[in-house]
Scaffold this motif. Structure first.
Motif, PDB file in Angstrom:
ATOM      1  N   GLU A 200       0.581  -1.021  -0.003  1.00 27.41           N
ATOM      2  CA  GLU A 200       0.108  -0.356  -0.493  1.00 27.41           C
ATOM      3  C   GLU A 200       0.428   1.437  -0.416  1.00 27.41           C
ATOM      4  N   ARG A 201       2.436   0.987   0.520  1.00 24.45           N
ATOM      5  CA  ARG A 201       2.822   1.879   0.652  1.00 24.45           C
ATOM      6  C   ARG A 201       4.532   2.983  -0.669  1.00 24.45           C
ATOM      7  N   GLY A 202       4.143   1.557  -1.304  1.00 23.26           N
ATOM      8  CA  GLY A 202       5.379   2.213  -2.343  1.00 23.26           C
ATOM      9  C   GLY A 202       6.020   2.153  -2.271  1.00 23.26           C
ATOM     10  N   VAL A 203       6.653   0.841  -1.504  1.00 23.96           N
ATOM     11  CA  VAL A 203       7.581   0.449  -1.610  1.00 23.96           C
ATOM     12  C   VAL A 203       7.860  -1.695  -2.560  1.00 23.96           C
ATOM     13  N   PHE A 204       8.776  -1.460  -3.426  1.00 26.11           N
ATOM     14  CA  PHE A 204       8.981  -2.377  -4.157  1.00 26.11           C
ATOM     15  C   PHE A 204      10.080  -3.090  -3.853  1.00 26.11           C
ATOM     16  N   GLN A 205      10.801  -3.500  -2.963  1.00 29.81           N
ATOM     17  CA  GLN A 205      11.588  -4.369  -2.575  1.00 29.81           C
ATOM     18  C   GLN A 205      12.490  -3.859  -0.997  1.00 29.81           C
ATOM     19  N   THR A 206      12.516  -4.985  -0.333  1.00 29.53           N
ATOM     20  CA  THR A 206      12.800  -4.904   1.009  1.00 29.53           C
ATOM     21  C   THR A 206      13.727  -5.641   1.153  1.00 29.53           C
ATOM     22  N   GLN A 207      15.276  -5.909   2.104  1.00 33.98           N
ATOM     23  CA  GLN A 207      15.475  -6.522   2.357  1.00 33.98           C
ATOM     24  C   GLN A 207      15.258  -6.485   3.994  1.00 33.98           C
ATOM     25  N   ILE A 208      15.006  -7.547   4.640  1.00 38.06           N
ATOM     26  CA  ILE A 208      15.340  -7.522   5.739  1.00 38.06           C
ATOM     27  C   ILE A 208      15.666  -8.568   6.157  1.00 38.06           C
ATOM     28  N   HIS A 209      16.371  -7.723   7.225  1.00 36.52           N
ATOM     29  CA  HIS A 209      17.827  -8.688   8.204  1.00 36.52           C
ATOM     30  C   HIS A 209      17.349  -8.758  10.031  1.00 36.52           C
ATOM     31  N   PHE A 210      17.114  -9.826  10.130  1.00 34.52           N
ATOM     32  CA  PHE A 210      16.497 -10.724  10.910  1.00 34.52           C
ATOM     33  C   PHE A 210      17.624 -10.309  12.311  1.00 34.52           C
ATOM     34  N   SER A 211      18.399 -10.615  12.239  1.00 31.66           N
ATOM     35  CA  SER A 211      19.351 -10.833  13.415  1.00 31.66           C
ATOM     36  C   SER A 211      19.714  -9.901  13.697  1.00 31.66           C
ATOM     37  N   ILE A 268       8.632 -18.396   9.739  1.00 32.91           N
ATOM     38  CA  ILE A 268       8.651 -19.585  10.304  1.00 32.91           C
ATOM     39  C   ILE A 268      10.172 -20.299   9.575  1.00 32.91           C
ATOM     40  N   LEU A 269      10.532 -19.875   8.787  1.00 35.59           N
ATOM     41  CA  LEU A 269      12.397 -20.162   8.975  1.00 35.59           C
ATOM     42  C   LEU A 269      12.778 -19.631   9.346  1.00 35.59           C
ATOM     43  N   ARG A 270      13.021 -18.127  10.110  1.00 34.69           N
ATOM     44  CA  ARG A 270      13.403 -17.722  10.984  1.00 34.69           C
ATOM     45  C   ARG A 270      13.293 -18.826  12.780  1.00 34.69           C
ATOM     46  N   ALA A 271      12.456 -18.317  12.861  1.00 33.89           N
ATOM     47  CA  ALA A 271      12.233 -19.214  13.662  1.00 33.89           C
ATOM     48  C   ALA A 271      12.110 -21.224  13.593  1.00 33.89           C
ATOM     49  N   LEU A 278      16.787 -18.354   9.374  1.00 30.03           N
ATOM     50  CA  LEU A 278      17.400 -17.638   8.134  1.00 30.03           C
ATOM     51  C   LEU A 278      17.771 -15.802   8.939  1.00 30.03           C
ATOM     52  N   ARG A 279      18.754 -15.340   7.907  1.00 27.78           N
ATOM     53  CA  ARG A 279      19.265 -14.194   9.368  1.00 27.78           C
ATOM     54  C   ARG A 279      18.732 -12.761   7.671  1.00 27.78           C
ATOM     55  N   LEU A 280      18.322 -13.176   6.816  1.00 23.86           N
ATOM     56  CA  LEU A 280      18.813 -11.952   5.588  1.00 23.86           C
ATOM     57  C   LEU A 280      17.586 -12.695   4.812  1.00 23.86           C
ATOM     58  N   ALA A 281      16.308 -11.994   4.004  1.00 26.25           N
ATOM     59  CA  ALA A 281      15.248 -11.838   3.472  1.00 26.25           C
ATOM     60  C   ALA A 281      15.153 -10.408   3.001  1.00 26.25           C
ATOM     61  N   THR A 282      15.160 -11.445   1.284  1.00 26.89           N
ATOM     62  CA  THR A 282      14.113 -10.256  -0.291  1.00 26.89           C
ATOM     63  C   THR A 282      13.123 -10.073  -0.695  1.00 26.89           C
ATOM     64  N   ILE A 283      12.435  -9.301  -1.243  1.00 25.60           N
ATOM     65  CA  ILE A 283      11.368  -9.336  -1.730  1.00 25.60           C
ATOM     66  C   ILE A 283      11.972  -8.687  -3.268  1.00 25.60           C
ATOM     67  N   SER A 291      14.946 -13.946  -1.872  1.00 22.78           N
ATOM     68  CA  SER A 291      15.871 -14.004  -2.304  1.00 22.78           C
ATOM     69  C   SER A 291      16.079 -14.702  -0.202  1.00 22.78           C
ATOM     70  N   LEU A 292      16.745 -15.893   0.404  1.00 24.64           N
ATOM     71  CA  LEU A 292      17.290 -16.130   1.775  1.00 24.64           C
ATOM     72  C   LEU A 292      18.474 -16.120   1.642  1.00 24.64           C
ATOM     73  N   THR A 293      19.633 -15.740   3.287  1.00 23.99           N
ATOM     74  CA  THR A 293      20.727 -16.165   3.348  1.00 23.99           C
ATOM     75  C   THR A 293      19.955 -17.056   4.894  1.00 23.99           C
ATOM     76  N   PHE A 294      20.611 -17.859   5.274  1.00 28.34           N
ATOM     77  CA  PHE A 294      20.703 -18.672   6.242  1.00 28.34           C
ATOM     78  C   PHE A 294      22.421 -18.423   7.223  1.00 28.34           C
ATOM     79  N   SER A 295      22.094 -18.997   8.376  1.00 28.51           N
ATOM     80  CA  SER A 295      23.250 -18.565   9.324  1.00 28.51           C
ATOM     81  C   SER A 295      24.205 -19.980   8.535  1.00 28.51           C
TER      82      SER A 295
END
Length: 321
Positions: A200-211, A268-271, A278-283, A291-295
């Motif tokens: 809803e807010r115009g973001v087309f890509q996000t990279q989530i740093h869980f750790s 789910i992949l984080r926990a 999961l340490r890092l994920a991108t949409i 994209s998914l980067t694991f421990s």
């Protein structure tokens, strides 16, 4: 490991570009080379031939003549004329001299890093013949910055790719366990806010740093700059007030109603396992990839719909049971 389909994709693009460059450069280089055997091996006369023919070779930065041992028999000829200091230069160890010249006597080398400018360059070599005898080579150098790009930019393939990470991290995988981060403690709130931002807010890509509890976002109306949302922003719904509501892009490959499911799978992949997590994920909405980067430092790139088909057993094997 990089998928062979990806390699063929960008390598095919390189091949088409080199074919067009060779077609463009071969004839003018051959015309200059044909004039050299008559004045061989007189240095002054060969330099005169190069000076006269230099402007006929498009995008060329320097011309020179080599003997069969790759020792230079002339100075370099460039835009400013004769460039001294290159006579008797040994080029035998340069990358283009290690490539075999085809039987038809013309080679357009693979790209390499130049010695002086430290920039991607390539060299064309044309054999100089007198009858059936090969006397040496005409060399022509080109800076890749000057050459036109004639082939289309290759399209990133929409298929699953797996790339292994740092072996040092993988070897110590089972000596570490996931430590709960601030994002883990606010996971539902964080993912709900990211869903709102993406749909809803115009973001087309996000990279989530869980750790490290942060997310990097890219906006449709300002795509050349990224913004970093720390955990304080990610757990505060008021952050959505900063970004005006925008229509979901018609060009997006990922349907808006699938974003929440993708984010839930990230959770789910984080926990899912204390060691492999999961340490890092991108949409990215436009290429439809996650994209998914694991421990273990291994990374996966796959289409969103293929990602949604994978179950825990795929990611964690028998551990998932």
């Amino acid at each position: 490991m990089i998928n062979s389909d990806l390699q063929s994709n960008w390598k095919d693009s390189i091949y088409r570009q080199r074919e067009e460059l060779a077609r463009m450069l071969r004839e003018p280089i051959e015309r200059v080379a044909e004039l050299l055997h008559a004045v061989w091996p007189d240095k002054q006369q060969m330099e005169d031939v190069l000076l006269h023919g230099f402007s006929s070779i498009p995008y060329c930065t320097s011309l020179y003549v080599l003997d069969m041992n790759a020792v230079q028999l002339t100075e370099n000829i460039g835009h400013a004329g004769v460039v001294t200091g290159h006579y008797n230069r040994d080029r035998s160890q340069r990358p283009y001299m290690r490539e075999p010249v085809p039987s038809w006597g013309f080679l357009l080398s693979d790209a390499y890093i130049s010695l002086v400018a430290h920039r991607p360059s390539l060299t064309a070599l044309k054999t100089i013949r007198r009858g059936d005898s090969v006397l040496g080579y005409l060399g022509a150098d080109f800076d890749l910055r000057d050459l036109p790009v004639t082939s289309q930019l290759y399209k990133e393939p929409e298929l699953w790719r797996q790339i292994k990470g740092d072996p040092a991290i993988r070897s110590g995988l089972f000596l570490q366990t996931r430590v709960e981060s601030p994002m883990d403690r606010n996971m539902d709130q964080t993912l709900s806010i990211l869903e709102e931002m993406l749909t809803e807010r115009g973001v087309f890509q996000t990279q989530i740093h869980f750790s490290s509890s942060q997310a990097t976002i890219w906006m449709n109306d300002d795509p050349y700059r990224y913004r970093i949302l720390d955990i304080d922003a990610l757990k505060d719904p008021d952050i959505c007030l900063v970004y005006p509501r925008q229509p979901y892009p018609a060009e997006a490959v990922i349907p808006a109603n699938q974003i929440a499911t993708i984010l839930d799978n990230f959770k789910i992949l984080r926990a899912g396992d204390p060691n492999i997590y999961l340490r890092l994920a991108t949409i990215n909405l436009y290429n439809g990839m996650v994209s998914l980067t694991f421990s273990c430092d291994g990374s996966h790139y796959m289409p969103y719909d293929e990602f949604l088909l994978k179950n825990l057993t795929f990611w964690f094997g028998d551990i998932a049971a």
